[in-house]
Scaffold this motif. Structure first.
Motif, PDB file in Angstrom:
ATOM      1  N   ASN A  11       9.151   3.154   1.781  1.00 28.92           N
ATOM      2  CA  ASN A  11       8.564   1.932   1.200  1.00 28.92           C
ATOM      3  C   ASN A  11       7.761   2.018   0.091  1.00 28.92           C
ATOM      4  OD1 ASN A  11       7.404  -0.641   1.039  1.00 28.92           O
ATOM      5  ND2 ASN A  11       6.831  -0.743   3.193  1.00 28.92           N
ATOM      6  N   PRO A  12       8.221   1.404  -1.083  1.00 30.64           N
ATOM      7  CA  PRO A  12       7.556   1.453  -2.117  1.00 30.64           C
ATOM      8  C   PRO A  12       6.129   1.180  -2.104  1.00 30.64           C
ATOM      9  CG  PRO A  12       9.182   0.018  -2.414  1.00 30.64           C
ATOM     10  CD  PRO A  12       9.461   0.528  -1.174  1.00 30.64           C
ATOM     11  N   HIS A  13       5.810   0.116  -1.412  1.00 25.99           N
ATOM     12  CA  HIS A  13       4.536  -0.489  -1.397  1.00 25.99           C
ATOM     13  C   HIS A  13       3.554   0.715  -0.655  1.00 25.99           C
ATOM     14  CE1 HIS A  13       5.734  -4.340  -2.894  1.00 25.99           C
ATOM     15  NE2 HIS A  13       6.905  -4.367  -2.080  1.00 25.99           N
ATOM     16  N   PHE A  14       3.855   1.267   0.405  1.00 30.42           N
ATOM     17  CA  PHE A  14       3.302   2.252   1.110  1.00 30.42           C
ATOM     18  C   PHE A  14       2.894   3.479   0.118  1.00 30.42           C
ATOM     19  CE2 PHE A  14       2.929   5.863   3.786  1.00 30.42           C
ATOM     20  CZ  PHE A  14       1.875   5.628   4.206  1.00 30.42           C
ATOM     21  N   ARG A  15       4.059   3.950  -0.482  1.00 22.07           N
ATOM     22  CA  ARG A  15       3.699   4.955  -1.621  1.00 22.07           C
ATOM     23  C   ARG A  15       2.712   4.643  -2.359  1.00 22.07           C
ATOM     24  NH1 ARG A  15       9.422   5.172  -1.634  1.00 22.07           N
ATOM     25  NH2 ARG A  15       9.346   4.349  -3.847  1.00 22.07           N
ATOM     26  N   ILE A  16       2.696   3.350  -3.212  1.00 25.01           N
ATOM     27  CA  ILE A  16       1.776   3.201  -3.959  1.00 25.01           C
ATOM     28  C   ILE A  16       0.414   2.982  -3.532  1.00 25.01           C
ATOM     29  CG2 ILE A  16       0.953   1.095  -5.643  1.00 25.01           C
ATOM     30  CD1 ILE A  16       4.031   0.463  -6.287  1.00 25.01           C
ATOM     31  N   SER A  17       0.384   2.519  -2.389  1.00 27.38           N
ATOM     32  CA  SER A  17      -1.273   2.088  -1.869  1.00 27.38           C
ATOM     33  C   SER A  17      -1.798   3.482  -1.321  1.00 27.38           C
ATOM     34  CB  SER A  17      -0.926   1.565  -0.329  1.00 27.38           C
ATOM     35  OG  SER A  17      -0.436   0.098  -0.591  1.00 27.38           O
ATOM     36  N   VAL A  18      -0.810   4.575  -0.963  1.00 28.02           N
ATOM     37  CA  VAL A  18      -1.083   5.895  -0.706  1.00 28.02           C
ATOM     38  C   VAL A  18      -1.777   6.667  -1.880  1.00 28.02           C
ATOM     39  CG1 VAL A  18      -0.837   8.083   0.444  1.00 28.02           C
ATOM     40  CG2 VAL A  18      -0.075   6.088   1.437  1.00 28.02           C
ATOM     41  N   GLY A  19      -0.822   6.518  -2.832  1.00 31.05           N
ATOM     42  CA  GLY A  19      -1.220   6.889  -4.266  1.00 31.05           C
ATOM     43  C   GLY A  19      -2.520   6.564  -5.031  1.00 31.05           C
ATOM     44  N   LEU A  20      -2.727   5.251  -4.658  1.00 31.78           N
ATOM     45  CA  LEU A  20      -3.985   4.721  -5.201  1.00 31.78           C
ATOM     46  C   LEU A  20      -5.182   5.047  -4.674  1.00 31.78           C
ATOM     47  CD1 LEU A  20      -2.825   0.932  -6.062  1.00 31.78           C
ATOM     48  CD2 LEU A  20      -3.257   2.702  -8.031  1.00 31.78           C
ATOM     49  N   GLY A  23      -5.764   8.856  -5.443  1.00 30.80           N
ATOM     50  CA  GLY A  23      -6.466   8.752  -6.743  1.00 30.80           C
ATOM     51  C   GLY A  23      -7.878   8.328  -6.976  1.00 30.80           C
ATOM     52  N   LEU A  24      -8.303   7.424  -6.287  1.00 30.06           N
ATOM     53  CA  LEU A  24      -9.483   6.841  -5.968  1.00 30.06           C
ATOM     54  C   LEU A  24     -10.508   7.561  -5.292  1.00 30.06           C
ATOM     55  CD1 LEU A  24     -11.338   4.361  -6.851  1.00 30.06           C
ATOM     56  CD2 LEU A  24     -10.744   3.683  -4.782  1.00 30.06           C
ATOM     57  N   LEU A  25     -10.093   8.398  -4.601  1.00 27.84           N
ATOM     58  CA  LEU A  25     -10.793   9.460  -3.932  1.00 27.84           C
ATOM     59  C   LEU A  25     -10.965  10.795  -4.507  1.00 27.84           C
ATOM     60  CD1 LEU A  25     -12.089  10.448  -1.197  1.00 27.84           C
ATOM     61  CD2 LEU A  25      -9.884  11.540  -0.345  1.00 27.84           C
ATOM     62  N   MET A  26      -9.994  11.042  -5.316  1.00 29.37           N
ATOM     63  CA  MET A  26     -10.104  12.255  -6.280  1.00 29.37           C
ATOM     64  C   MET A  26     -11.226  11.786  -7.567  1.00 29.37           C
ATOM     65  SD  MET A  26      -6.053  13.736  -6.371  1.00 29.37           S
ATOM     66  CE  MET A  26      -6.836  14.862  -7.679  1.00 29.37           C
ATOM     67  N   LEU A  27     -10.802  10.602  -8.039  1.00 27.81           N
ATOM     68  CA  LEU A  27     -11.615  10.296  -8.962  1.00 27.81           C
ATOM     69  C   LEU A  27     -13.455  10.092  -8.404  1.00 27.81           C
ATOM     70  CD1 LEU A  27     -12.260   9.252 -11.818  1.00 27.81           C
ATOM     71  CD2 LEU A  27     -11.939   6.881 -11.125  1.00 27.81           C
ATOM     72  N   THR A  28     -13.456   9.580  -7.384  1.00 28.73           N
ATOM     73  CA  THR A  28     -14.996   9.427  -6.845  1.00 28.73           C
ATOM     74  C   THR A  28     -15.520  10.846  -6.526  1.00 28.73           C
ATOM     75  OG1 THR A  28     -14.299   7.255  -5.751  1.00 28.73           O
ATOM     76  CG2 THR A  28     -16.270   8.639  -5.073  1.00 28.73           C
ATOM     77  N   ALA A  29     -14.611  11.807  -5.952  1.00 29.50           N
ATOM     78  CA  ALA A  29     -15.194  13.076  -5.673  1.00 29.50           C
ATOM     79  C   ALA A  29     -15.690  13.892  -6.889  1.00 29.50           C
ATOM     80  CB  ALA A  29     -14.178  13.970  -5.060  1.00 29.50           C
ATOM     81  N   LEU A  30     -14.572  13.576  -8.130  1.00 26.11           N
ATOM     82  CA  LEU A  30     -14.747  14.403  -9.302  1.00 26.11           C
ATOM     83  C   LEU A  30     -16.313  13.890 -10.004  1.00 26.11           C
ATOM     84  CD1 LEU A  30     -13.850  16.410 -11.517  1.00 26.11           C
ATOM     85  CD2 LEU A  30     -12.670  14.287 -12.430  1.00 26.11           C
ATOM     86  N   THR A  31     -16.426  12.646  -9.897  1.00 28.87           N
ATOM     87  CA  THR A  31     -17.494  11.634 -10.594  1.00 28.87           C
ATOM     88  C   THR A  31     -19.066  12.348  -9.636  1.00 28.87           C
ATOM     89  OG1 THR A  31     -16.233   9.872 -11.192  1.00 28.87           O
ATOM     90  CG2 THR A  31     -18.739   9.560 -10.928  1.00 28.87           C
ATOM     91  N   GLY A  32     -18.721  12.257  -8.411  1.00 30.71           N
ATOM     92  CA  GLY A  32     -19.896  12.779  -7.568  1.00 30.71           C
ATOM     93  C   GLY A  32     -20.456  14.059  -7.420  1.00 30.71           C
TER      94      GLY A  32
END
Length: 272
Positions: A11-20, A23-32
């Motif tokens: 399901n492309p919508h599921f893949r996009i949701s998981v990817g976002l 990505g947000l989790l990695m960005l938050t971890a990198l910042t914090g």
């Protein structure tokens, strides 16, 4: 559509949701865990893992950076009383005359300078005493005076002050037309907190420790006012001269310096 199809990677919508989300989790971890710890200037880290541990509350090898406090700037600690330099003895004046031979190259053999150094003949003894003490302690600095004063003993300072105070005030070496007193000299500028110059430096009154200024070099007077204004000179105990000079305009500084330089020194013996 069944549940299996909705949460399937097909399901492309599921893949996009998981990817976002990832990505947000990695960005938050990198910042914090990396960016923010390194942004703390008060800490130094041994490495990336040390920064991550610190962000997680498991600080290991963090090294506090010692806060470098500027060394306190010395200020004058001279206390002037009515008895300071009162009625110096003849022996003290004689010793001062011998010591003053080293001062003649700048201040003149009779205490009247042909350069832009201040005239000392007839200057108040308490004034010379205070300035020499300040040069010796570092409260006032000068490339020539500081090395000279640092080697003076307490008695040397007393003797030099007694000698120059004993000399008569002679006409200054800086000839020029005698100017009329300016507004800043006579009236000051009350709206800016500037008292009349004459309130401390004669004419109207004389404050203990304040020098007479008539006949001094305009270059020297202007330089001192500018040094007070910038904070380069700060041996006025209550910051009165710094406050006054900061509030003066460049034109008022020029006018006050020119006025005092144009005035004839009164021929008197300041020691009397």
């Amino acid at each position: 559509m069944n549940d299996g199809g909705l949460f399937s990677f097909r399901n492309p919508h599921f893949r996009i949701s998981v990817g976002l989300t990832l990505g947000l989790l990695m960005l938050t971890a990198l910042t914090g865990f990396v960016v923010l710890p390194y942004a703390q200037r008060e800490l130094e880290f041994a490495g990336l893992w040390d920064a991550i541990c610190s962000a997680a509350g498991l600080s290991r090898d963090t090294v506090p950076v010692a806060s470098v406090k500027p060394a306190p700037v010395p200020t004058s600690k001279v206390v002037l009383t009515a008895a300071t330099m009162a009625r110096p003895g003849q022996q003290s004046i004689g010793r001062g005359a011998t010591l003053a031979q080293r001062c003649a190259i700048c201040h003149g053999p009779t205490g009247i300078s042909r350069a832009d150094a201040p005239n000392l003949a007839g200057q108040y003894g308490a004034v010379i005493y205070k300035q020499l003490e300040d040069f010796r302690s570092g409260a006032r600095t000068n490339a020539v005076m500081s090395p000279f004063a640092v080697n003076l003993s307490d008695q040397d300072i007393v003797d030099l002050a007694a000698y120059y105070a004993y000399l008569p005030r002679l006409p200054a070496y800086h000839p020029g037309p005698q100017l009329q007193p300016t507004r800043i000299v006579v009236y000051g500028a009350p709206s800016r907190g500037i008292a009349p110059c004459g309130a401390c430096h004669g004419s109207l009154d004389n404050k203990p420790g304040s020098p007479w200024l008539e006949g001094q070099s305009a270059v020297y007077l202007k330089a001192q006012l500018e040094a007070f204004a910038s904070g380069q000179r700060r041996n006025d105990i209550s910051a009165q001269m710094r406050n006054v000079a900061r509030a003066m305009t460049a034109r008022e500084i020029d006018e006050a310096a020119a006025y005092y330089a144009s005035q004839p020194s009164e021929v008197i013996n300041a020691a009397e």
